[in-house]
Write a protein that holds these residues in place. Structure first.
Motif, PDB file in Angstrom:
ATOM      1  N   PRO A 170       8.183   6.126   5.711  1.00 37.66           N
ATOM      2  CA  PRO A 170       7.238   5.222   6.377  1.00 37.66           C
ATOM      3  C   PRO A 170       6.846   5.673   7.781  1.00 37.66           C
ATOM      4  O   PRO A 170       5.688   5.508   8.184  1.00 37.66           O
ATOM      5  N   GLN A 171       7.796   6.283   8.514  1.00 37.90           N
ATOM      6  CA  GLN A 171       7.497   6.720   9.877  1.00 37.90           C
ATOM      7  C   GLN A 171       6.519   7.901   9.905  1.00 37.90           C
ATOM      8  O   GLN A 171       5.846   8.132  10.916  1.00 37.90           O
ATOM      9  N   ASN A 172       6.448   8.665   8.814  1.00 38.92           N
ATOM     10  CA  ASN A 172       5.601   9.864   8.768  1.00 38.92           C
ATOM     11  C   ASN A 172       4.414   9.727   7.837  1.00 38.92           C
ATOM     12  O   ASN A 172       3.535  10.591   7.824  1.00 38.92           O
ATOM     13  N   TRP A 173       4.373   8.660   7.071  1.00 41.18           N
ATOM     14  CA  TRP A 173       3.406   8.523   5.987  1.00 41.18           C
ATOM     15  C   TRP A 173       1.970   8.487   6.509  1.00 41.18           C
ATOM     16  O   TRP A 173       1.657   7.814   7.481  1.00 41.18           O
ATOM     17  N   ASN A 174       1.127   9.252   5.840  1.00 39.27           N
ATOM     18  CA  ASN A 174      -0.292   9.309   6.177  1.00 39.27           C
ATOM     19  C   ASN A 174      -1.112   9.024   4.914  1.00 39.27           C
ATOM     20  O   ASN A 174      -1.182   9.879   4.033  1.00 39.27           O
ATOM     21  N   PRO A 175      -1.741   7.852   4.839  1.00 37.56           N
ATOM     22  CA  PRO A 175      -2.487   7.519   3.605  1.00 37.56           C
ATOM     23  C   PRO A 175      -3.648   8.448   3.345  1.00 37.56           C
ATOM     24  O   PRO A 175      -4.139   8.549   2.230  1.00 37.56           O
ATOM     25  N   LYS A 176      -4.101   9.183   4.366  1.00 37.75           N
ATOM     26  CA  LYS A 176      -5.232  10.108   4.172  1.00 37.75           C
ATOM     27  C   LYS A 176      -4.834  11.289   3.288  1.00 37.75           C
ATOM     28  O   LYS A 176      -5.681  11.956   2.721  1.00 37.75           O
ATOM     29  N   GLU A 177      -3.518  11.533   3.169  1.00 39.60           N
ATOM     30  CA  GLU A 177      -3.051  12.618   2.338  1.00 39.60           C
ATOM     31  C   GLU A 177      -2.924  12.203   0.863  1.00 39.60           C
ATOM     32  O   GLU A 177      -2.543  12.975   0.019  1.00 39.60           O
ATOM     33  N   ARG A 178      -3.265  10.966   0.607  1.00 43.80           N
ATOM     34  CA  ARG A 178      -3.089  10.408  -0.732  1.00 43.80           C
ATOM     35  C   ARG A 178      -3.874  11.180  -1.784  1.00 43.80           C
ATOM     36  O   ARG A 178      -5.027  11.544  -1.577  1.00 43.80           O
ATOM     37  N   CYS A 179      -3.243  11.446  -2.914  1.00 43.32           N
ATOM     38  CA  CYS A 179      -3.904  12.190  -4.000  1.00 43.32           C
ATOM     39  C   CYS A 179      -4.942  11.281  -4.682  1.00 43.32           C
ATOM     40  O   CYS A 179      -4.669  10.125  -4.908  1.00 43.32           O
ATOM     41  N   VAL A 194       0.841  -1.200   0.000  1.00 41.56           N
ATOM     42  CA  VAL A 194       0.000   0.000   0.000  1.00 41.56           C
ATOM     43  C   VAL A 194       0.876   1.250   0.000  1.00 41.56           C
ATOM     44  O   VAL A 194       0.605   2.217  -0.711  1.00 41.56           O
ATOM     45  N   TRP A 195       1.955   1.210   0.790  1.00 43.50           N
ATOM     46  CA  TRP A 195       2.853   2.367   0.876  1.00 43.50           C
ATOM     47  C   TRP A 195       3.494   2.675  -0.471  1.00 43.50           C
ATOM     48  O   TRP A 195       3.481   3.816  -0.919  1.00 43.50           O
ATOM     49  N   ILE A 196       4.049   1.650  -1.147  1.00 45.76           N
ATOM     50  CA  ILE A 196       4.796   1.922  -2.375  1.00 45.76           C
ATOM     51  C   ILE A 196       3.855   2.343  -3.508  1.00 45.76           C
ATOM     52  O   ILE A 196       4.214   3.186  -4.338  1.00 45.76           O
ATOM     53  N   GLU A 197       2.644   1.810  -3.539  1.00 48.12           N
ATOM     54  CA  GLU A 197       1.688   2.243  -4.572  1.00 48.12           C
ATOM     55  C   GLU A 197       1.372   3.726  -4.404  1.00 48.12           C
ATOM     56  O   GLU A 197       1.360   4.486  -5.373  1.00 48.12           O
ATOM     57  N   ASP A 198       1.142   4.123  -3.158  1.00 53.81           N
ATOM     58  CA  ASP A 198       0.820   5.516  -2.887  1.00 53.81           C
ATOM     59  C   ASP A 198       2.008   6.426  -3.197  1.00 53.81           C
ATOM     60  O   ASP A 198       1.871   7.465  -3.850  1.00 53.81           O
ATOM     61  N   VAL A 199       3.200   6.041  -2.723  1.00 51.99           N
ATOM     62  CA  VAL A 199       4.378   6.893  -2.878  1.00 51.99           C
ATOM     63  C   VAL A 199       4.782   7.032  -4.345  1.00 51.99           C
ATOM     64  O   VAL A 199       5.143   8.125  -4.796  1.00 51.99           O
ATOM     65  N   ASN A 225       2.885   7.093  -6.818  1.00 52.13           N
ATOM     66  CA  ASN A 225       1.926   7.997  -7.452  1.00 52.13           C
ATOM     67  C   ASN A 225       2.145   9.448  -7.042  1.00 52.13           C
ATOM     68  O   ASN A 225       1.688  10.364  -7.734  1.00 52.13           O
ATOM     69  N   ARG A 226       2.836   9.670  -5.925  1.00 54.75           N
ATOM     70  CA  ARG A 226       2.977  11.024  -5.397  1.00 54.75           C
ATOM     71  C   ARG A 226       4.385  11.596  -5.481  1.00 54.75           C
ATOM     72  O   ARG A 226       4.575  12.810  -5.394  1.00 54.75           O
ATOM     73  N   ILE A 227       5.388  10.727  -5.650  1.00 50.00           N
ATOM     74  CA  ILE A 227       6.773  11.147  -5.498  1.00 50.00           C
ATOM     75  C   ILE A 227       7.171  12.270  -6.454  1.00 50.00           C
ATOM     76  O   ILE A 227       7.885  13.205  -6.071  1.00 50.00           O
ATOM     77  N   GLN A 228       6.712  12.217  -7.692  1.00 45.63           N
ATOM     78  CA  GLN A 228       7.148  13.228  -8.662  1.00 45.63           C
ATOM     79  C   GLN A 228       6.493  14.589  -8.432  1.00 45.63           C
ATOM     80  O   GLN A 228       6.981  15.595  -8.948  1.00 45.63           O
ATOM     81  N   ASP A 229       5.423  14.611  -7.660  1.00 43.15           N
ATOM     82  CA  ASP A 229       4.754  15.883  -7.360  1.00 43.15           C
ATOM     83  C   ASP A 229       5.106  16.396  -5.964  1.00 43.15           C
ATOM     84  O   ASP A 229       4.561  17.412  -5.527  1.00 43.15           O
ATOM     85  N   THR A 230       6.002  15.707  -5.274  1.00 38.76           N
ATOM     86  CA  THR A 230       6.380  16.106  -3.920  1.00 38.76           C
ATOM     87  C   THR A 230       7.691  16.876  -3.956  1.00 38.76           C
ATOM     88  O   THR A 230       8.697  16.373  -4.448  1.00 38.76           O
ATOM     89  N   LYS A 231       7.688  18.079  -3.456  1.00 36.30           N
ATOM     90  CA  LYS A 231       8.886  18.915  -3.454  1.00 36.30           C
ATOM     91  C   LYS A 231       9.861  18.437  -2.381  1.00 36.30           C
ATOM     92  O   LYS A 231       9.480  17.805  -1.403  1.00 36.30           O
ATOM     93  N   GLN A 232      11.133  18.778  -2.570  1.00 36.23           N
ATOM     94  CA  GLN A 232      12.194  18.332  -1.674  1.00 36.23           C
ATOM     95  C   GLN A 232      11.887  18.581  -0.195  1.00 36.23           C
ATOM     96  O   GLN A 232      12.053  17.671   0.622  1.00 36.23           O
TER      97      GLN A 232
END
Length: 291
Positions: A282-291, A260-265, A267-274
């Motif tokens: 993984p320690q901070n990941w919140n699936p509710k923020e998923r696009c 679940v984590w890698i599918e979400d990440v 999909n979001r990694i290229q739109d996430t700024k540095q």
């Protein structure tokens, strides 16, 4: 597909490693990984070096073709604090290079292992040592069962563990010159006595574990993997293997489904700024923020 997917995680991996090395207490170990060498038709024995931050259980895997002493120096060049490890000389080299910045603490489980393996050589002495070590682990179990925080665990250790440490050190010094140095029991005593000073840190810092088992447990899935995939297809593939082990191991420690984590990440990694990359750890990941 695997290569392209993992390549997308490289930037996140670099940020993750930089964050993990900000800790002031780490455990480190290494394990083998066979790697197919192009054009040679045979496997090279490489190594996965594994670093774990005990408080958050964040884990970092790094592939390197060898086991030379220079690698941990480079891996830990930005780290300052307590480094817990087994007796491999490469880790002692790290401390020698940076004595004012790195403090070593060793692993009681490795010491116990040597005494257990020496029972066939000198059962009486080995049994005595194992009995004392068991009492030490009983104190640690008491702290764990009571769910003590580091300050409370330190207080318990000073009360109950320190007398056991002092007794064991006296026993080691008494027997070290009464056994054959080259015998299994002689080697067990010498190995332990050489590193016993480092173990005293558990009586100063309640965060520090009595052994290196957390990082060794993080390594165990690699042994299962080796039986399945047998080897990495190239040195570059081994680097990607380390990246995916880093994140999947950390997902496991954080109680997150890695699929679940890698599918979400992905999909979001290229739109996430540095500056926001840490939100995908993984320690901070919140699936509710998923696009």
């Amino acid at each position: 597909w695997v290569k392209n997917g993992i390549n997308l995680l490289e930037t996140l991996h670099k940020a993750y490693v930089k964050w993990l090395l900000l800790s002031d207490y780490l455990q480190i170990d290494e394990t083998t990984l066979k790697v197919l060498e192009d054009g040679k038709g045979k496997c090279h024995q490489g190594y996965l070096w594994v670093i774990l931050e005990p408080m958050s259980r964040a884990t970092y895997f790094h592939y390197h073709p060898g086991r030379d002493h220079g690698l941990p120096i480079k891996l830990l060049e930005t780290f300052t604090g307590v480094l817990q490890c087994d007796g491999y000389g490469a880790y002692e080299t790290v401390q020698k290079v940076r004595p004012d910045q790195i403090r070593l603490v060793n692993c009681l489980a490795h010491m116990r292992r040597d005494f257990f393996e020496s029972k066939g050589n000198d059962e009486k002495r080995a049994t005595e040592a194992l009995a004392m070590i068991k009492e030490m682990y009983d104190v640690e179990a008491e702290a764990r069962n009571q769910q003590l925080n580091p300050e409370q665990r330190l207080a318990l250790r000073i009360e109950k563990l320190k007398p056991l440490f002092d007794l064991f050190e006296t026993w080691l010094n008494h027997h070290v010159n009464r056994v054959t140095p080259s015998s299994p029991i002689g080697k067990a005593i010498a190995y332990t006595l050489k590193r016993w000073k480092n173990m005293q840190l558990v009586l100063i810092d309640g965060r520090v574990e009595i052994d290196n088992n957390l990082v060794e447990n993080a390594i165990r899935p690699v042994a299962i993997g080796r039986k399945n995939y047998l080897f990495a297809g190239s040195h570059e593939a081994a680097v990607r293997t380390a990246i995916i082990y880093t994140f999947f191991s950390s997902c496991k420690q954080a109680g997150i489904n890695p699929e679940v984590w890698i599918e979400d990440v992905l999909n979001r990694i290229q739109d996430t700024k540095q500056p926001q990359l840490h939100t995908l750890f993984p320690q901070n990941w919140n699936p509710k923020e998923r696009c």
